[in-house]
Design an enzyme around this catalytic site. Sequence first.
Site, mmCIF file in Angstrom:
data_model
loop_
_atom_site.group_PDB
_atom_site.id
_atom_site.type_symbol
_atom_site.label_atom_id
_atom_site.label_comp_id
_atom_site.label_asym_id
_atom_site.label_seq_id
_atom_site.Cartn_x
_atom_site.Cartn_y
_atom_site.Cartn_z
ATOM 1 N N ILE A 130 0.784 -1.044 -0.038
ATOM 2 C CA ILE A 130 -0.083 -0.085 0.081
ATOM 3 C C ILE A 130 1.052 1.221 -0.100
ATOM 4 O O ILE A 130 1.900 1.490 0.748
ATOM 5 C CB ILE A 130 -1.018 0.073 1.277
ATOM 6 C CG1 ILE A 130 -2.000 -1.059 0.989
ATOM 7 C CG2 ILE A 130 -1.696 1.472 1.427
ATOM 8 C CD1 ILE A 130 -2.877 -1.377 2.591
ATOM 9 N N HIS A 148 -7.255 -3.472 -11.786
ATOM 10 C CA HIS A 148 -8.073 -4.282 -10.533
ATOM 11 C C HIS A 148 -8.866 -5.174 -11.042
ATOM 12 O O HIS A 148 -9.691 -5.081 -12.132
ATOM 13 C CB HIS A 148 -8.692 -3.316 -9.575
ATOM 14 C CG HIS A 148 -9.403 -3.852 -8.350
ATOM 15 N ND1 HIS A 148 -8.446 -4.195 -7.479
ATOM 16 C CD2 HIS A 148 -10.589 -4.511 -8.304
ATOM 17 C CE1 HIS A 148 -9.519 -4.951 -6.447
ATOM 18 N NE2 HIS A 148 -10.713 -4.877 -7.019
ATOM 19 N N GLN A 165 -8.543 -10.112 -20.434
ATOM 20 C CA GLN A 165 -9.025 -8.875 -20.650
ATOM 21 C C GLN A 165 -8.061 -7.781 -19.844
ATOM 22 O O GLN A 165 -7.945 -6.607 -20.393
ATOM 23 C CB GLN A 165 -10.284 -8.725 -19.900
ATOM 24 C CG GLN A 165 -11.477 -9.587 -20.647
ATOM 25 C CD GLN A 165 -11.449 -9.199 -22.406
ATOM 26 O OE1 GLN A 165 -11.494 -8.242 -22.710
ATOM 27 N NE2 GLN A 165 -11.604 -10.302 -22.972
HETATM 28 N N1 NHR Z 1 -1.975 2.295 -2.897
HETATM 29 C C1 NHR Z 1 -2.889 3.018 -2.955
HETATM 30 N N2 NHR Z 1 -2.551 4.244 -1.991
HETATM 31 N N3 NHR Z 1 -3.984 3.089 -3.466
HETATM 32 C C2 NHR Z 1 -4.151 1.776 -4.313
HETATM 33 O O1 NHR Z 1 -5.273 1.717 -4.789
HETATM 34 C C3 NHR Z 1 -3.121 0.805 -4.405
HETATM 35 C C4 NHR Z 1 -1.991 1.211 -3.399
HETATM 36 C C5 NHR Z 1 -1.079 0.189 -3.495
HETATM 37 C C6 NHR Z 1 -1.204 -0.963 -4.160
HETATM 38 C C7 NHR Z 1 -2.612 -2.400 -5.578
HETATM 39 C C8 NHR Z 1 -3.589 -3.341 -4.710
HETATM 40 C C9 NHR Z 1 -3.770 -4.655 -5.392
HETATM 41 O O2 NHR Z 1 -3.064 -5.010 -6.590
HETATM 42 C C10 NHR Z 1 -2.411 -1.333 -4.854
HETATM 43 C C11 NHR Z 1 -3.380 -0.342 -5.095
HETATM 44 C C12 NHR Z 1 -1.517 -4.686 -1.757
HETATM 45 C C13 NHR Z 1 -2.400 -4.232 -0.587
HETATM 46 C C14 NHR Z 1 -2.149 -4.668 0.752
HETATM 47 O O3 NHR Z 1 -2.918 -4.773 1.502
HETATM 48 C C15 NHR Z 1 -3.602 -3.836 -0.982
HETATM 49 C C16 NHR Z 1 -4.083 -3.524 -2.314
HETATM 50 C C17 NHR Z 1 -3.346 -3.499 -3.426
HETATM 51 C C18 NHR Z 1 -1.987 -4.195 -3.118
HETATM 52 N N4 NHR Z 1 -0.666 -4.886 1.036
HETATM 53 C C19 NHR Z 1 -0.384 -5.098 2.272
HETATM 54 C C20 NHR Z 1 0.343 -3.966 3.142
HETATM 55 O O4 NHR Z 1 0.469 -3.941 4.102
HETATM 56 C C21 NHR Z 1 0.812 -6.260 2.267
HETATM 57 C C22 NHR Z 1 0.405 -7.391 1.610
HETATM 58 C C23 NHR Z 1 1.807 -8.243 1.457
HETATM 59 O O5 NHR Z 1 2.778 -7.734 1.248
HETATM 60 O O6 NHR Z 1 1.366 -9.465 0.680
HETATM 61 O O7 NHR Z 1 0.809 -3.004 2.103
HETATM 62 O O8 NHR Z 1 -4.642 -5.475 -4.904
HETATM 63 C C1 GAR Z 2 -3.764 -9.384 -11.734
HETATM 64 O O1 GAR Z 2 -5.017 -10.411 -12.025
HETATM 65 C C2 GAR Z 2 -4.277 -8.154 -10.928
HETATM 66 O O2 GAR Z 2 -5.510 -7.641 -11.340
HETATM 67 C C3 GAR Z 2 -4.385 -8.583 -9.715
HETATM 68 O O3 GAR Z 2 -3.283 -9.573 -9.216
HETATM 69 C C4 GAR Z 2 -2.937 -10.067 -10.863
HETATM 70 C C5 GAR Z 2 -1.521 -9.545 -10.750
HETATM 71 O O4 GAR Z 2 -1.175 -10.622 -11.856
HETATM 72 N N1 GAR Z 2 -4.357 -7.506 -8.894
HETATM 73 C C6 GAR Z 2 -5.116 -7.607 -7.720
HETATM 74 O O5 GAR Z 2 -5.763 -8.298 -7.448
HETATM 75 C C7 GAR Z 2 -5.327 -6.436 -7.029
HETATM 76 N N2 GAR Z 2 -5.886 -6.422 -5.796
HETATM 77 P P1 GAR Z 2 0.275 -10.376 -12.861
HETATM 78 O O6 GAR Z 2 1.324 -10.143 -11.612
HETATM 79 O O7 GAR Z 2 0.499 -11.467 -13.540
HETATM 80 O O8 GAR Z 2 0.141 -9.167 -13.575
#
Ligand code: NHR
Ligand code: GAR
Length: 224
Positions: free
Chosen positions: A99, A116, A180
Site C-alpha cells: 500500500i 484491478h 481482459q
Molecule cells: N496504494 C494506494 N494508495 N492505493 C491503491 O489503490 C493501491 C495502492 C497500492 C497497491 C494494488 C492493490 C492490489 O493490487 C495497490 C493499490 C496490496 C495491498 C495490501 O494490503 C492492497 C491493495 C493492493 C496491493 N498490502 C499489504 C500492505 O501492508 C501487504 C500485503 C503483502 O505484502 O502481501 O501494504 O490489490
Molecule cells: C492481476 O489479476 C491483477 O489484477 C491482480 O493481481 C494479478 C496480478 O497478475 N491484482 C489484484 O488482485 C489487486 N488487488 P500479474 O502479476 O500476472 O500481472
Amino acid sequence: MNGHRRPRRRVGVLISGSGSNLQALIDACSDSESPAEIVLVISNQADAFGLTRAQNAGIATRFIDHSAYPDRTSFETEILAALAEQQVEIVCLAGFMRILTPGFVEHWEDRMLNVHPSLLPDYKGLHTHQRALDDGAEWHGCTVHLVRPALDDGPLVLQARVPVLEGDHADNLAARVLVQEHRIYPLALQLLAAGRVAVDGDTALIDGVKGPISPDALREPKYS
Ligand code: NHR
Ligand code: GAR
C-alpha cells in the site's frame, strides 16, 4: 526514426510478482508507434519473475526491499529516487503488493495507473473473483483506474466485462478476467501517455467522454 513525433512518455512499473500484466505493457510498448516507453521496473520482491521479464526486454530493473526500511515513507523515498533517476513520468502498478502512502500517491496524482480484477466500484480489495461468484453475479471483469490514496479508488479509465459462466470457479473466472486485463491495461497506458485522459474531480474523461469506457468504444469513429 520517430523524429517527427512527440518524445515517448517515460514509464516506470512497480511489481511484486509474476508480472503477466507487466509483460502485456512491455509488448504494447515495443510497438514503434507507442506513445509510452517502459524505462524502469521496480520490485519489492527479489525473486519476482517480472524482473526477469524486464531484463529479457532490455529494461532497467531495481529490487527495493521494503523490509529493509523502518517505515513506508523511507521505502517510498527510495522508490521515488529510482524513478527520478530514470526521469519517469508515468507509474503503473502491476501486481504491486505494498500500500502506498498518500504522499507518494499525491506526488503521482493523475500519472499513476492500477489494474484491478473487478468492475470497480464493485469488489474493492481481495478475493474479487470468489466474491463475485458468491454473489451470483452475471458479469465480472476488470478496471484500469488512476490511483488515489484510498485503496482501489480513483477515476476509472477502462473497464472490460466478462460473463460469469455456469460452473465457474474462482480460478477459471480469474483466468478469463486476466485475458481482459492484458487487453485494457496497455490500452489505458497508451491513452494516458498520448494525453487523451483528462481528469475532472473523481471522473476520468477519455477523449472528452466520461469513463470508464469499454475498449470496444475506442473503435468507434469519435475515438479514431
Ligand atoms: N496504494 C494506494 N494508495 N492505493 C491503491 O489503490 C493501491 C495502492 C497500492 C497497491 C494494488 C492493490 C492490489 O493490487 C495497490 C493499490 C496490496 C495491498 C495490501 O494490503 C492492497 C491493495 C493492493 C496491493 N498490502 C499489504 C500492505 O501492508 C501487504 C500485503 C503483502 O505484502 O502481501 O501494504 O490489490
Ligand atoms: C492481476 O489479476 C491483477 O489484477 C491482480 O493481481 C494479478 C496480478 O497478475 N491484482 C489484484 O488482485 C489487486 N488487488 P500479474 O502479476 O500476472 O500481472
